[in-house]
Design a protein around this motif. Structure first.
Motif, mmCIF file in Angstrom:
data_model
loop_
_atom_site.group_PDB
_atom_site.id
_atom_site.type_symbol
_atom_site.label_atom_id
_atom_site.label_comp_id
_atom_site.label_asym_id
_atom_site.label_seq_id
_atom_site.Cartn_x
_atom_site.Cartn_y
_atom_site.Cartn_z
ATOM 1 N N GLU A 92 0.818 -1.221 0.000
ATOM 2 C CA GLU A 92 0.000 0.000 0.000
ATOM 3 C C GLU A 92 0.847 1.266 0.000
ATOM 4 O O GLU A 92 0.541 2.233 -0.696
ATOM 5 C CB GLU A 92 -0.928 0.009 1.210
ATOM 6 N N ASP A 93 1.919 1.268 0.797
ATOM 7 C CA ASP A 93 2.678 2.501 1.002
ATOM 8 C C ASP A 93 3.911 2.645 0.116
ATOM 9 O O ASP A 93 4.559 3.695 0.121
ATOM 10 C CB ASP A 93 3.086 2.627 2.475
ATOM 11 N N VAL A 94 4.235 1.600 -0.639
ATOM 12 C CA VAL A 94 5.382 1.695 -1.552
ATOM 13 C C VAL A 94 5.013 1.217 -2.958
ATOM 14 O O VAL A 94 4.963 2.009 -3.900
ATOM 15 C CB VAL A 94 6.603 0.903 -1.026
ATOM 16 N N ILE A 95 4.750 -0.062 -3.109
ATOM 17 C CA ILE A 95 4.556 -0.639 -4.447
ATOM 18 C C ILE A 95 3.463 0.074 -5.225
ATOM 19 O O ILE A 95 3.640 0.425 -6.398
ATOM 20 C CB ILE A 95 4.254 -2.150 -4.342
ATOM 21 N N ASN A 96 2.319 0.304 -4.586
ATOM 22 C CA ASN A 96 1.190 0.909 -5.295
ATOM 23 C C ASN A 96 1.433 2.357 -5.705
ATOM 24 O O ASN A 96 0.713 2.895 -6.550
ATOM 25 C CB ASN A 96 -0.073 0.832 -4.441
ATOM 26 N N LEU A 97 2.443 2.989 -5.118
ATOM 27 C CA LEU A 97 2.755 4.378 -5.467
ATOM 28 C C LEU A 97 3.660 4.469 -6.697
ATOM 29 O O LEU A 97 3.862 5.560 -7.230
ATOM 30 C CB LEU A 97 3.425 5.086 -4.281
ATOM 31 N N HIS A 98 4.214 3.334 -7.117
ATOM 32 C CA HIS A 98 5.072 3.264 -8.311
ATOM 33 C C HIS A 98 6.213 4.278 -8.290
ATOM 34 O O HIS A 98 6.441 4.995 -9.265
ATOM 35 C CB HIS A 98 4.237 3.449 -9.579
ATOM 36 N N PRO A 99 6.964 4.325 -7.189
ATOM 37 C CA PRO A 99 8.138 5.221 -7.189
ATOM 38 C C PRO A 99 9.260 4.595 -8.005
ATOM 39 O O PRO A 99 9.230 3.398 -8.319
ATOM 40 C CB PRO A 99 8.509 5.291 -5.709
#
Length: 232
Positions: A92-99
């Motif tokens: 939720e807090d990393v992967i889904n943000l696509h940094p």
């Protein structure tokens, strides 16, 4: 029971259920739920890197927001959390943000035993799992050392924090080197002359940096991110 009393009872029951559900949000998945939606709508340059961590990262984004906005960084720190909780909320807090990059700062609260007895192998395993998840999703990885701390005011039962931090840091650095990942050595930049404490001029309670500490950390992580982005 009249209609008003029934309605009141239903409302109270609903409120109780909501409170219980919130209490059970062990990894605090709800903390950034709304903010994550906004971040995902932003262009890539505004979410180049996610900084994942505990209160050290949480305070950083709160105290020095300009550093994050100016560089396209997203702060995803939650006070008190351990690597076990990071791993649960990693999607939720990393992967889904696509940094493009994730910087993982984990271990302080593991050593402090915030969610149970400290187990170095498991903490390192959580960090490795996060690194593997990121790489599987095309996100570059930077690991960082645990910051220096001679002890923890909230858990004085932990009397060997420096030795545990030193051992974990050696293993994090070795894994980063072995895997060709980025690495930020906050520890060496912030440690006092005794080799184990956070310098007084950089920290406010022996664990958490103040502005002067973050001023030391910022060029280190910024350089690590820029170097990471240059690598294919």
């Amino acid at each position: 029971m009249n209609r008003k009393l029934i309605l009141s009872a239903v409302l109270l029951a609903g409120m109780a259920c909501a409170a219980t559900a919130q209490d059970k949000d062990w990894a605090k998945l709800g903390r950034y739920a709304e903010s994550n939606k906004a971040v995902m709508a932003q262009p890539q340059e505004q979410r180049r890197a996610v900084l994942l961590g505990n209160s050290i990262t949480d305070n950083w984004a709160r105290m020095r927001p300009q550093f994050f906005t100016d560089n396209g960084y997203v702060g995803r720190g939650i006070s008190g959390q351990t690597s076990y909780q990071f791993l649960v909320r990693f999607r939720e807090d990393v992967i889904n943000l696509h940094p493009l990059v994730v910087v993982i700062n984990a271990g302080t609260n593991d050593v402090a035993e915030n969610t149970g007895p400290y187990n170095e192998d498991r903490t390192l395993g959580n960090i490795i799992s996060m690194a593997e998840l990121a790489r599987a999703n095309g996100i570059k990885v930077i690991l960082s050392s645990v910051l220096p701390a001679a002890g923890f005011g909230w858990n004085k039962a932990v009397t060997d924090a420096p030795a545990k931090i030193a051992s974990l840091n050696r293993r994090i650095a070795a894994y980063a080197k072995e895997q060709g990942l980025g690495y930020v050595d906050y520890f060496s930049a912030l440690v006092a002359a005794d080799g184990k404490s956070l310098r007084d001029d950089y920290g406010r309670d022996g664990v958490h940096p103040k502005d002067a500490g973050y001023e030391v950390m910022e060029p280190l992580v910024k350089q690590a991110i820029e170097d990471c982005l240059k690598r294919r």
